[in-house]
Design a protein around this motif. Sequence first.
Motif, PDB file in Angstrom:
ATOM      1  N   UNK A  99       2.153  -5.249   3.412  1.00  0.00           N
ATOM      2  CA  UNK A  99       2.967  -5.569   2.434  1.00  0.00           C
ATOM      3  C   UNK A  99       3.029  -4.470   1.333  1.00  0.00           C
ATOM      4  N   UNK A 100       4.093  -3.898   0.761  1.00  0.00           N
ATOM      5  CA  UNK A 100       4.047  -2.991  -0.191  1.00  0.00           C
ATOM      6  C   UNK A 100       4.938  -3.547  -1.320  1.00  0.00           C
ATOM      7  N   UNK A 141      10.630  -4.937  -5.367  1.00  0.00           N
ATOM      8  CA  UNK A 141      10.909  -5.094  -3.946  1.00  0.00           C
ATOM      9  C   UNK A 141       9.390  -5.565  -3.472  1.00  0.00           C
ATOM     10  N   UNK A 142       9.300  -6.521  -2.437  1.00  0.00           N
ATOM     11  CA  UNK A 142       8.111  -6.479  -1.587  1.00  0.00           C
ATOM     12  C   UNK A 142       8.717  -6.396  -0.093  1.00  0.00           C
ATOM     13  N   UNK A 143       8.158  -5.360   0.577  1.00  0.00           N
ATOM     14  CA  UNK A 143       8.535  -5.043   1.754  1.00  0.00           C
ATOM     15  C   UNK A 143       7.178  -5.309   2.590  1.00  0.00           C
ATOM     16  N   UNK A 144       7.501  -5.582   4.060  1.00  0.00           N
ATOM     17  CA  UNK A 144       6.464  -5.612   5.047  1.00  0.00           C
ATOM     18  C   UNK A 144       7.077  -4.387   5.940  1.00  0.00           C
ATOM     19  N   UNK A 145       5.939  -3.246   5.698  1.00  0.00           N
ATOM     20  CA  UNK A 145       6.293  -2.278   6.600  1.00  0.00           C
ATOM     21  C   UNK A 145       4.943  -2.013   7.503  1.00  0.00           C
ATOM     22  N   UNK A 171       7.335   4.588   1.769  1.00  0.00           N
ATOM     23  CA  UNK A 171       7.833   6.040   1.029  1.00  0.00           C
ATOM     24  C   UNK A 171       9.115   6.346   1.462  1.00  0.00           C
ATOM     25  N   UNK A 172       9.694   5.978   2.777  1.00  0.00           N
ATOM     26  CA  UNK A 172      10.932   6.224   3.339  1.00  0.00           C
ATOM     27  C   UNK A 172      12.037   5.243   2.731  1.00  0.00           C
ATOM     28  N   UNK A 173      11.595   4.070   2.852  1.00  0.00           N
ATOM     29  CA  UNK A 173      12.467   3.160   2.046  1.00  0.00           C
ATOM     30  C   UNK A 173      12.556   3.539   0.725  1.00  0.00           C
ATOM     31  N   UNK A 176      10.043   4.798  -9.392  1.00  0.00           N
ATOM     32  CA  UNK A 176       9.685   3.501  -8.531  1.00  0.00           C
ATOM     33  C   UNK A 176       8.091   3.967  -7.908  1.00  0.00           C
ATOM     34  N   UNK A 177       7.289   3.067  -8.408  1.00  0.00           N
ATOM     35  CA  UNK A 177       5.858   3.271  -7.902  1.00  0.00           C
ATOM     36  C   UNK A 177       5.606   2.178  -6.529  1.00  0.00           C
TER      37      UNK A 177
END
Length: 118
Positions: A2-3, A80-84, A91-93, A104-105
Motif C-alpha cells: 500500500x502506498x 489516496x491510498x493505493x495497492x500496487x 510513481x506511474x499512477x 504529491x508525496x
Amino acid sequence: MRVMMIVKATEDSEAGVLPTPEQMAEMGEYNDELAEAGVLLAADGLWASSEGARVVFAGGVPSVIDGPFAEIGELMAGYWIIRVASMDEARDWAKRIPFRDGVVELRRVFEPEDLPAR
C-alpha cells in the motif's frame, strides 16, 4: 504494497478554495481509473488546517493546538491510498494525477508483516 499519495496543501486549499467543476470532473475520471484498475483503497480531500487541531505530546502530556497552521507546504490537503506491486507503479499512477500545479508525496504504508513480531 500500500502506498499513500499525499496531496500537499497550497495557499488556495488552506484558504478553502474548492476545485472547479472541470477539475472535479477530471479528478473523478482519475479516481474511476484507479478503481477500475483495482488499486484504489481510499481517497479523500481534507478541510483547511483552520478547521483542524494538533495534539502534541511532551513528556507524555498531551496539549491541543488549534489550527490554522503556518507551514502550508508541510500540510496535507488530501490523499489516496493505493495497492500496487511496486513504488515504480505508484510513481506511474501519481504522474497521471490531473494537477496543473502542486506536490504529491508518495509514502509506503507499513504492513503487519513489515513490523517486528511481538
